[in-house]
Design a protein around this motif. Sequence first.
Motif, PDB file in Angstrom:
ATOM      1  N   THR A 115       0.821  -1.216   0.000  1.00 59.39           N
ATOM      2  CA  THR A 115       0.000   0.000   0.000  1.00 59.39           C
ATOM      3  C   THR A 115       0.854   1.264   0.000  1.00 59.39           C
ATOM      4  O   THR A 115       0.327   2.360  -0.239  1.00 59.39           O
ATOM      5  CB  THR A 115      -0.952   0.036   1.213  1.00 59.39           C
ATOM      6  N   LEU A 116       2.158   1.131   0.238  1.00 62.64           N
ATOM      7  CA  LEU A 116       3.042   2.300   0.189  1.00 62.64           C
ATOM      8  C   LEU A 116       3.490   2.627  -1.222  1.00 62.64           C
ATOM      9  O   LEU A 116       4.096   3.678  -1.454  1.00 62.64           O
ATOM     10  CB  LEU A 116       4.282   2.059   1.055  1.00 62.64           C
ATOM     11  N   THR A 117       3.188   1.769  -2.182  1.00 65.18           N
ATOM     12  CA  THR A 117       3.735   1.936  -3.532  1.00 65.18           C
ATOM     13  C   THR A 117       3.022   3.018  -4.329  1.00 65.18           C
ATOM     14  O   THR A 117       3.593   3.529  -5.293  1.00 65.18           O
ATOM     15  CB  THR A 117       3.669   0.615  -4.323  1.00 65.18           C
ATOM     16  N   VAL A 118       1.783   3.343  -3.970  1.00 61.76           N
ATOM     17  CA  VAL A 118       0.984   4.294  -4.765  1.00 61.76           C
ATOM     18  C   VAL A 118       0.126   5.158  -3.845  1.00 61.76           C
ATOM     19  O   VAL A 118      -0.182   4.784  -2.711  1.00 61.76           O
ATOM     20  CB  VAL A 118       0.051   3.554  -5.762  1.00 61.76           C
ATOM     21  N   GLU A 119      -0.272   6.302  -4.375  1.00 62.29           N
ATOM     22  CA  GLU A 119      -1.279   7.138  -3.723  1.00 62.29           C
ATOM     23  C   GLU A 119      -2.661   6.775  -4.270  1.00 62.29           C
ATOM     24  O   GLU A 119      -2.778   6.306  -5.406  1.00 62.29           O
ATOM     25  CB  GLU A 119      -0.995   8.626  -3.982  1.00 62.29           C
ATOM     26  N   PRO A 120      -3.736   6.947  -3.459  1.00 61.58           N
ATOM     27  CA  PRO A 120      -3.765   7.518  -2.112  1.00 61.58           C
ATOM     28  C   PRO A 120      -3.507   6.522  -0.983  1.00 61.58           C
ATOM     29  O   PRO A 120      -3.528   6.896   0.185  1.00 61.58           O
ATOM     30  CB  PRO A 120      -5.184   8.062  -2.011  1.00 61.58           C
ATOM     31  N   ALA A 121      -3.259   5.243  -1.329  1.00 63.72           N
ATOM     32  CA  ALA A 121      -3.061   4.250  -0.276  1.00 63.72           C
ATOM     33  C   ALA A 121      -1.854   4.576   0.590  1.00 63.72           C
ATOM     34  O   ALA A 121      -1.858   4.307   1.798  1.00 63.72           O
ATOM     35  CB  ALA A 121      -2.901   2.868  -0.903  1.00 63.72           C
ATOM     36  N   ARG A 122      -0.817   5.165  -0.010  1.00 62.99           N
ATOM     37  CA  ARG A 122       0.385   5.490   0.761  1.00 62.99           C
ATOM     38  C   ARG A 122       0.060   6.469   1.900  1.00 62.99           C
ATOM     39  O   ARG A 122       0.416   6.230   3.065  1.00 62.99           O
ATOM     40  CB  ARG A 122       1.447   6.087  -0.152  1.00 62.99           C
ATOM     41  N   SER A 123      -0.617   7.546   1.557  1.00 62.43           N
ATOM     42  CA  SER A 123      -0.964   8.545   2.582  1.00 62.43           C
ATOM     43  C   SER A 123      -1.900   7.963   3.631  1.00 62.43           C
ATOM     44  O   SER A 123      -1.786   8.282   4.825  1.00 62.43           O
ATOM     45  CB  SER A 123      -1.607   9.771   1.924  1.00 62.43           C
ATOM     46  N   ALA A 124      -2.818   7.109   3.200  1.00 56.38           N
ATOM     47  CA  ALA A 124      -3.745   6.487   4.148  1.00 56.38           C
ATOM     48  C   ALA A 124      -2.997   5.595   5.131  1.00 56.38           C
ATOM     49  O   ALA A 124      -3.306   5.563   6.330  1.00 56.38           O
ATOM     50  CB  ALA A 124      -4.795   5.679   3.385  1.00 56.38           C
ATOM     51  N   THR A 125      -1.991   4.872   4.634  1.00 55.55           N
ATOM     52  CA  THR A 125      -1.205   3.998   5.516  1.00 55.55           C
ATOM     53  C   THR A 125      -0.419   4.817   6.527  1.00 55.55           C
ATOM     54  O   THR A 125      -0.401   4.501   7.727  1.00 55.55           O
ATOM     55  CB  THR A 125      -0.258   3.121   4.688  1.00 55.55           C
ATOM     56  N   PHE A 126       0.216   5.878   6.073  1.00 56.87           N
ATOM     57  CA  PHE A 126       0.959   6.724   7.005  1.00 56.87           C
ATOM     58  C   PHE A 126       0.037   7.404   8.012  1.00 56.87           C
ATOM     59  O   PHE A 126       0.395   7.537   9.199  1.00 56.87           O
ATOM     60  CB  PHE A 126       1.784   7.766   6.248  1.00 56.87           C
ATOM     61  N   ASP A 127      -1.122   7.833   7.573  1.00 52.58           N
ATOM     62  CA  ASP A 127      -2.074   8.434   8.517  1.00 52.58           C
ATOM     63  C   ASP A 127      -2.398   7.467   9.651  1.00 52.58           C
ATOM     64  O   ASP A 127      -2.413   7.842  10.827  1.00 52.58           O
ATOM     65  CB  ASP A 127      -3.363   8.829   7.787  1.00 52.58           C
ATOM     66  N   VAL A 147      -0.619   4.729  10.766  1.00 55.73           N
ATOM     67  CA  VAL A 147       0.477   4.375  11.672  1.00 55.73           C
ATOM     68  C   VAL A 147       0.918   5.561  12.523  1.00 55.73           C
ATOM     69  O   VAL A 147       1.317   5.381  13.686  1.00 55.73           O
ATOM     70  CB  VAL A 147       1.676   3.759  10.912  1.00 55.73           C
ATOM     71  N   GLU A 148       0.826   6.757  11.973  1.00 57.80           N
ATOM     72  CA  GLU A 148       1.219   7.919  12.768  1.00 57.80           C
ATOM     73  C   GLU A 148       0.220   8.175  13.882  1.00 57.80           C
ATOM     74  O   GLU A 148       0.610   8.504  15.015  1.00 57.80           O
ATOM     75  CB  GLU A 148       1.401   9.129  11.854  1.00 57.80           C
ATOM     76  N   ARG A 149      -1.067   7.991  13.610  1.00 59.87           N
ATOM     77  CA  ARG A 149      -2.068   8.100  14.680  1.00 59.87           C
ATOM     78  C   ARG A 149      -1.886   6.975  15.695  1.00 59.87           C
ATOM     79  O   ARG A 149      -2.057   7.172  16.901  1.00 59.87           O
ATOM     80  CB  ARG A 149      -3.475   8.073  14.092  1.00 59.87           C
ATOM     81  N   ALA A 150      -1.536   5.793  15.201  1.00 60.24           N
ATOM     82  CA  ALA A 150      -1.333   4.655  16.097  1.00 60.24           C
ATOM     83  C   ALA A 150      -0.162   4.907  17.041  1.00 60.24           C
ATOM     84  O   ALA A 150      -0.246   4.624  18.247  1.00 60.24           O
ATOM     85  CB  ALA A 150      -1.099   3.387  15.278  1.00 60.24           C
ATOM     86  N   ARG A 151       0.944   5.425  16.517  1.00 60.96           N
ATOM     87  CA  ARG A 151       2.108   5.692  17.360  1.00 60.96           C
ATOM     88  C   ARG A 151       1.785   6.721  18.440  1.00 60.96           C
ATOM     89  O   ARG A 151       2.266   6.623  19.574  1.00 60.96           O
ATOM     90  CB  ARG A 151       3.271   6.173  16.504  1.00 60.96           C
ATOM     91  N   GLU A 152       0.981   7.708  18.080  1.00 62.89           N
ATOM     92  CA  GLU A 152       0.597   8.726  19.064  1.00 62.89           C
ATOM     93  C   GLU A 152      -0.186   8.124  20.223  1.00 62.89           C
ATOM     94  O   GLU A 152      -0.239   8.719  21.309  1.00 62.89           O
ATOM     95  CB  GLU A 152      -0.227   9.822  18.386  1.00 62.89           C
ATOM     96  N   ARG A 153      -0.785   6.952  19.982  1.00 65.79           N
ATOM     97  CA  ARG A 153      -1.589   6.289  21.017  1.00 65.79           C
ATOM     98  C   ARG A 153      -0.887   5.048  21.561  1.00 65.79           C
ATOM     99  O   ARG A 153      -1.521   4.145  22.091  1.00 65.79           O
ATOM    100  CB  ARG A 153      -2.973   5.968  20.451  1.00 65.79           C
ATOM    101  N   ASP A 154       0.428   5.018  21.404  1.00 65.21           N
ATOM    102  CA  ASP A 154       1.284   3.975  21.976  1.00 65.21           C
ATOM    103  C   ASP A 154       1.011   2.585  21.423  1.00 65.21           C
ATOM    104  O   ASP A 154       1.273   1.578  22.089  1.00 65.21           O
ATOM    105  CB  ASP A 154       1.164   3.956  23.509  1.00 65.21           C
ATOM    106  N   CYS A 155       0.461   2.503  20.205  1.00 63.17           N
ATOM    107  CA  CYS A 155       0.360   1.203  19.534  1.00 63.17           C
ATOM    108  C   CYS A 155       1.746   0.814  19.025  1.00 63.17           C
ATOM    109  O   CYS A 155       2.552   1.659  18.643  1.00 63.17           O
ATOM    110  CB  CYS A 155      -0.595   1.267  18.346  1.00 63.17           C
ATOM    111  N   ARG A 156       1.997  -0.477  19.005  1.00 61.38           N
ATOM    112  CA  ARG A 156       3.253  -0.981  18.454  1.00 61.38           C
ATOM    113  C   ARG A 156       3.030  -1.248  16.966  1.00 61.38           C
ATOM    114  O   ARG A 156       2.144  -2.021  16.594  1.00 61.38           O
ATOM    115  CB  ARG A 156       3.628  -2.264  19.186  1.00 61.38           C
TER     116      ARG A 156
END
Length: 311
Positions: free
Chosen positions: A137-149, A151-160
């Motif tokens: 899903t990182l290879t193309v948009e918009p899936a790339r941005s969706a994936t980063f959105d 994981v970045e929200r997950a990290r903010e909430r202490d998800c591994r």
Amino acid sequence: MTREILVAGETLVDFIPERPGPLADVASFSRRAGGAPANVAVGLARLDRTPWFCTALATDPFGRHLGDVLDREGIPDRFVTRVDDCQTALAFVSHGTDADREFTFYRSDTADRHLDTCVVSDEVLESVEVVVVGGVTLTVEPARSATFDLVERARERDCRVFFDPNVRPELWETDPAPTIERMLSVTGVLKTTREDLDGAGLAADPATLLSAGPDTILLTEGSAGARLITDASAPWGAGEWHHAGYDVDDVVDTTGAGDAFAAGAIAGLVDGDDPDELLAFANAVAAASTTRRGAMTALPNRQTVAEISDE
């Protein structure tokens, strides 16, 4: 209902050849549900650790088939979105005589490219322990941005964050290295192979990879087993462990063995296994998956895994 694991990524159709050989020489194929994240989600369900699964399915016949498969496997459809006016991605698999495989993809404006992670709320992420993503899903948009959105929200909430690059160079529209390096910066557990790292143009040196973000590396080495390498911030402290894997006499198909390993490793993480237990279990799951054709169809349950590890 809360769940400990959220998997996000593509679901597609694999076409498995009737016999080994170059794709041009194969006359018929069997249809199988696939996609690395979908395989991991189903693998976890068969290991009694059913996750949430965020994916996008087309409304074409293949997409309806994939939805039926996920439903039969007990995967919740809460975060499964349907995408109109596009098709399901297809992957044709070619096998060598040693059961190893290569993929040819048909993926022009397919549903997996339109992954929607906004359906996973921050409130849901508060209850999740591990978020699992892959590289496709990182290879193309918009899936790339969706994936980063996600994981970045997950990290903010202490998800591994558990990341498997699963590098397929033919799918990348840009140089993969900067994108994968960005993902590594928010990754807790990296599951990879030397081939993946070479394909992404990244150094295979564990110290370099650990300095890029992850505290834990799971390096699979095919028939040589797997290694777990950590730094001081990992749950087990700094160290390196190795498991040689299991000898399987009747290897039929290695498609999805890496996804099976990932499912076993993630189950071990949420179960609190120590490194030796985690590696042994993940290797046994991967070994058991090679005794049947297909990726998702070959994923084992705990009884089958126990038969491999007890031999």
